[in-house]
Design a protein around this motif. Structure first.
Motif, PDB file in Angstrom:
ATOM      1  N   VAL A 209       0.840  -1.373   0.074  1.00 59.81           N
ATOM      2  CA  VAL A 209      -0.020  -0.081  -0.055  1.00 59.81           C
ATOM      3  C   VAL A 209       0.916   1.290  -0.007  1.00 59.81           C
ATOM      4  O   VAL A 209       1.694   1.214   0.980  1.00 59.81           O
ATOM      5  N   ASP A 210       0.623   2.195  -1.028  1.00 55.86           N
ATOM      6  CA  ASP A 210       1.466   3.274  -1.130  1.00 55.86           C
ATOM      7  C   ASP A 210       2.940   3.061  -1.281  1.00 55.86           C
ATOM      8  O   ASP A 210       3.762   3.834  -1.076  1.00 55.86           O
ATOM      9  N   GLY A 211       3.160   1.754  -1.873  1.00 57.15           N
ATOM     10  CA  GLY A 211       4.578   1.658  -2.206  1.00 57.15           C
ATOM     11  C   GLY A 211       4.936  -0.008  -2.381  1.00 57.15           C
ATOM     12  O   GLY A 211       3.787  -0.541  -2.150  1.00 57.15           O
ATOM     13  N   TRP A 212       5.736  -0.389  -2.989  1.00 52.43           N
ATOM     14  CA  TRP A 212       6.156  -1.683  -2.900  1.00 52.43           C
ATOM     15  C   TRP A 212       5.741  -2.580  -1.714  1.00 52.43           C
ATOM     16  O   TRP A 212       5.361  -3.830  -1.886  1.00 52.43           O
TER      17      TRP A 212
END
Ligand code: FMN
Length: 212
Positions: A209-212
């Motif tokens: 979530v919101d990035g890798w």
């Protein structure tokens, strides 16, 4: 939650539409009408630029099914040979036994659908390649879901495309140059209708979530 859908039924459809091979009813014919109904629903799937550059070839003729099955077996030999040499866990072992069964009985499956798309993908750069296959695979999966909802099983396959397989099948079915076969979907009524969700990891393991 407010929704116009029967969530239990929808979620069951989404979680139990399996690759059906050993439970395809090889004795019960499939009417072309039910395939047309499912392909008509599949046309509602998204396509890049709304191109809808698709054509679905339905095969029920016994001689054509035999040719497709013979081609599938011939061109997939090295895949099956190399796969047999690698170790496996239980789930993969079951998939292997099931795909061996499909390979050995493919001509007996009463119907096959080949989703074709206009154009050739070989030399496309990434974004165009993503758009190319992304404009036919959602429709193919919609068709498979619609089939399942009507008591039919199917399995997404690509092995007949190896080497000259696509060309041999194109000539037999009159698929013109400049069109690409993207898959081969064997279809039959299922033996029983109770299918279970497959084992998958917890969703948090595959989501960032919101990035890798
Ligand atoms: C792109 C793609 C290609 C596949 N090709 C084949 C194939 O050629 N032959 C086959 O028996 N199954 C094929 N499969 C089916 C997979 O083996 C199957 O979806 C996978 O084992 C998971 O099983 P499940 O769909 O029941 O969860 C393919 C599936 C996908 C998505």
């Amino acid at each position: 939650m407010s929704t116009p859908f029967d969530l239990a039924a929808t979620d069951e459809l989404l979680s139990t539409t399996r690759a059906v091979r050993k439970r395809l009813d090889l004795e019960r014919p499939v009417d072309v009408e039910v395939l047309l109904e499912c392909i008509d629903l599949a046309q509602q799937a998204p396509t890049g630029g709304n191109r809808q550059g698709w054509r679905f070839v339905v095969v029920t003729d016994a001689e054509q099914r035999q040719l497709i099955a013979d081609t599938y077996r011939r061109v997939s030999q090295s895949y099956f040979a190399s796969r047999a040499a690698t170790p496996t866990d239980d789930q993969t072992g079951r998939v292997r036994s099931s795909s061996d069964y499909l390979r050995d009985n493919l001509e007996r499956v009463p119907a096959m659908v080949i989703p074709c798309q206009q154009g050739r993908p070989e030399s496309l750069p990434l974004a165009a390649m993503a758009s190319y296959f992304g404009s036919i695979i959602p429709a193919t999966w919609s068709m498979m879901l619609a089939l399942r909802a009507r008591g039919l099983g199917s399995v997404y396959t690509t092995l007949h495309l190896v080497d000259d397989g696509e060309q041999v099948v194109a000539e037999a079915l009159g698929i013109p140059d400049g069109w690409t076969q993207t898959a081969l979907i064997p279809v039959a009524y299922t033996i029983g209708t109770d299918f279970k969700p497959a084992k998958r990891p917890p969703v948090t393991q595959i989501v960032g979530v919101d990035g890798w």
